[in-house]
Design an enzyme around this catalytic site. Structure first.
Site, PDB file in Angstrom:
ATOM      1  N   TYR A 197      38.461  45.572  32.115  1.00 16.30           N
ATOM      2  CA  TYR A 197      38.500  45.806  33.566  1.00 16.30           C
ATOM      3  C   TYR A 197      37.738  47.100  33.845  1.00 16.30           C
ATOM      4  CZ  TYR A 197      40.529  45.461  38.260  1.00 16.30           C
ATOM      5  OH  TYR A 197      40.716  45.312  39.614  1.00 16.30           O
TER       6      TYR A 197
ATOM      7  N   TYR B 145      28.550  43.129  38.577  1.00 14.20           N
ATOM      8  CA  TYR B 145      28.587  41.703  38.918  1.00 14.20           C
ATOM      9  C   TYR B 145      29.392  41.469  40.195  1.00 14.20           C
ATOM     10  CZ  TYR B 145      31.417  37.319  38.228  1.00 14.20           C
ATOM     11  OH  TYR B 145      32.154  36.178  38.372  1.00 14.20           O
TER      12      TYR B 145
END
Ligand SMILES: [Zn+2]
Lengths: 134, 386
Positions: free
Chosen positions: B284, B332
């Protein structure tokens, strides 16, 4: 017991932290002390995080500590604070760690600091820190 | 003896992204519906087969609102708020529920339009009587950049990590994004450009921080026999673990250590694999230094060694530990809660359908989520090609 303004009513405290903020009015920095094991804790709870005893008292902190971590905030976050300013975690000599501001141009992790007080309209003075002399 | 939760293995049998980036022609609920239909379709299933629903950030009593929208009346449901890591927690919980017969087909889904709505909050509320309002808000701590900056500053002080080490994470993520047509930013990026980006809260610069985009996704967890007609290869859930620690930053005893130590230990033990067995790592990456902490806490390298570990380009395409292979939250997509997309990318890699960014021969992938403020929560999921 005087008829003090309740900071809880303003949303600036809760019933468990009211004594802390009332002490701030007198510019006294206080933390909880466990009468069973002697450890200090902050923020306040109705039990000791170290030994789970439920007898705790408010005691005055010396007001000295050490910077554990530090950042310079360079982006707008609050209407009350114009960047850049120093945001820090300070370990009080009694043990508890506080989030606070350092009122200085610059400071470093490990620096010794002393409590100072920032006035606030309608609210208790806020404990902040400045670099200790020497 | 196999772990009780893996004695009868469960699989991710479907995975799909919602529309990503800037989404103006859908609502959050319709985005989830599209992803759910696609993920279930991969498994040869429909919404009528779903008997467990897991979501976060879909409004008050989120699973109730989402269940109504999808026409799902689950016999097992959860809208626990574990921040962006909720979806890794949900895989863990779905494993438990399926293993104990409480459900058969679990849908885990989420969408956000935080970019389009510009509703990302930057500070805790003032004067609501909460502990945050009393002891954090008055000091001007940005939510969450200030919290993470205090962690990063302490970590660099304690272990000597450098701005170059942090920048390497952003560069590695951007190199992967360049291989992903769905990535929000794909332009080449250098260490020097990261270090020249504006300082927000020392030591975190703009390019040390994740994106703010719209997006989300859906995954379906079930036993393999429930996906008999699957069009796509199911991916086995080998192990999962979770933990959480502090909410207020001052309550964290050590800002250089995350609850990933506990979640990773449990997940790897259940999976029966070691960090050295991992082919693809999906951390993450909300902040660059966060990835350094995960690498250490999950056991990919020793404590304080992650800076040196990454500086050989190890996380980049072609490196020995391909990480953030979608381009991550840094390049992204970061729709407020990245955890669902970490799982989806891990599934794509293990199915061998990741296109230009495919890691050759990927057999084992780890999705590691975090949530809250400065590593409040952690959940680790170990997945394997069957
Ligand atoms: Zn005690």
């Amino acid at each position: 017991m005087t008829d003090n303004l309740s900071f809880s009513d303003l949303g600036a405290a809760d019933p468990t932290t009211e004594p802390f903020w009332q002490a701030c009015v007198e510019r006294r920095l206080t933390v909880q002390r466990c009468t069973a094991c002697g450890s200090h804790q902050f923020y306040p709870r109705p039990f000791c995080l170290s030994c789970e005893a439920t007898e705790l008292e408010w005691v005055g902190a010396k007001g000295s500590g050490t910077i554990y971590s530090l950042t310079t905030v360079r982006m707008p976050v609050s209407e009350d604070l114009a960047p850049p300013y120093l945001l820090a975690l300070v370990d009080l000599d009694e043990g508890p760690r506080l989030l606070t501001n350092i009122e200085a141009e610059s400071a470093g992790i490990g620096d010794r600091v002393t409590v100072a007080w920032r006035r606030r309209d309608g609210l208790p003075p806020l404990p902040v820190f400045r670099l200790s002399a020497g | 003896m196999p772990h009780i939760l893996t004695a009868s293995p469960v699989y991710i049998v479907g995975a799909a992204e919602t529309p990503l980036g800037k989404v103006l022609d859908q609502s959050e609920l319709s985005m989830v519906a599209l992803a759910a239909k696609e993920a279930l379709g991969e498994a040869g299933l429909g919404l009528r087969d779903v008997d467990a629903l897991f979501t976060n950030y879909m409004g008050e009593e989120g699973s109730v609102q989402l269940g109504e929208y999808l026409g799902v009346r689950p016999r097992y449901a959860e809208s626990s708020d574990m921040g962006g890591a909720s979806f890794e927690f949900f895989v863990h919980h779905a494993m438990t529920a399926i293993a104990t017969g409480r459900c058969d087909v679990a849908l885990i889904a989420y969408a956000s339009r935080q970019r389009s709505r510009r509703n990302r909050k930057k500070a805790a509320a003032a004067l609501d009587g909460s502990l945050s309002a009393q002891f954090e808000t008055p000091y001007g701590i940005h939510f969450p950049i200030g919290h993470y900056a205090l962690s990063a500053a302490r970590y660099m002080h304690q272990y000597g990590a450098t701005p170059e080490h942090l920048a390497e994470i952003a560069v590695a993520a951007r190199q992967w994004a360049g291989l992903n047509p769905k990535a929000w930013v794909r332009d080449p990026l250098t260490i020097e450009e990261v270090m020249a980006s504006p300082m927000l809260c020392d030591p975190l610069r703009k390019l040390d921080c994740c994106l703010v985009t719209d997006g989300g996704g859906a995954i379906v967890v079930a036993r393999k026999d429930r996906a008999r007609d699957a069009a796509k290869r199911p991916v086995r859930v080998l192990g999962a673990g979770e933990s959480h620690v502090q909410w207020h930053v001052a309550q964290c005893p050590d800002l250089t250590v995350t609850p990933g130590v506990a979640s990773g230990r449990e997940a790897f033990a259940m999976a029966g694999v070691k960090p050295g067995d991992v082919d693809v790592f999906e951390p993450y990456d909300n902040f660059t230094h966060a990835v350094l902490l995960y690498l250490e806490d999950l056991g990919f390298c020793g404590k304080g060694e992650a800076g040196a570990f990454v500086s050989e380009g190890r996380l980049r395409p072609g490196g020995s530990l391909p990480s953030m292979t979608s381009g991550g939250g840094l390049s992204y997509c970061h729709p407020g809660a990245l955890g669902i997309l970490l799982l989806i990318e891990a599934v794509r890699q293990l199915r061998g359908e990741a296109g230009d960014r495919q890691v050759p021969g990927a057999e084992i992938a780890v999705a590691h989520g975090t949530g809250g403020l400065a590593f409040s929560t952690a959940s680790t999921v170990v997945l394997a090609r069957d």
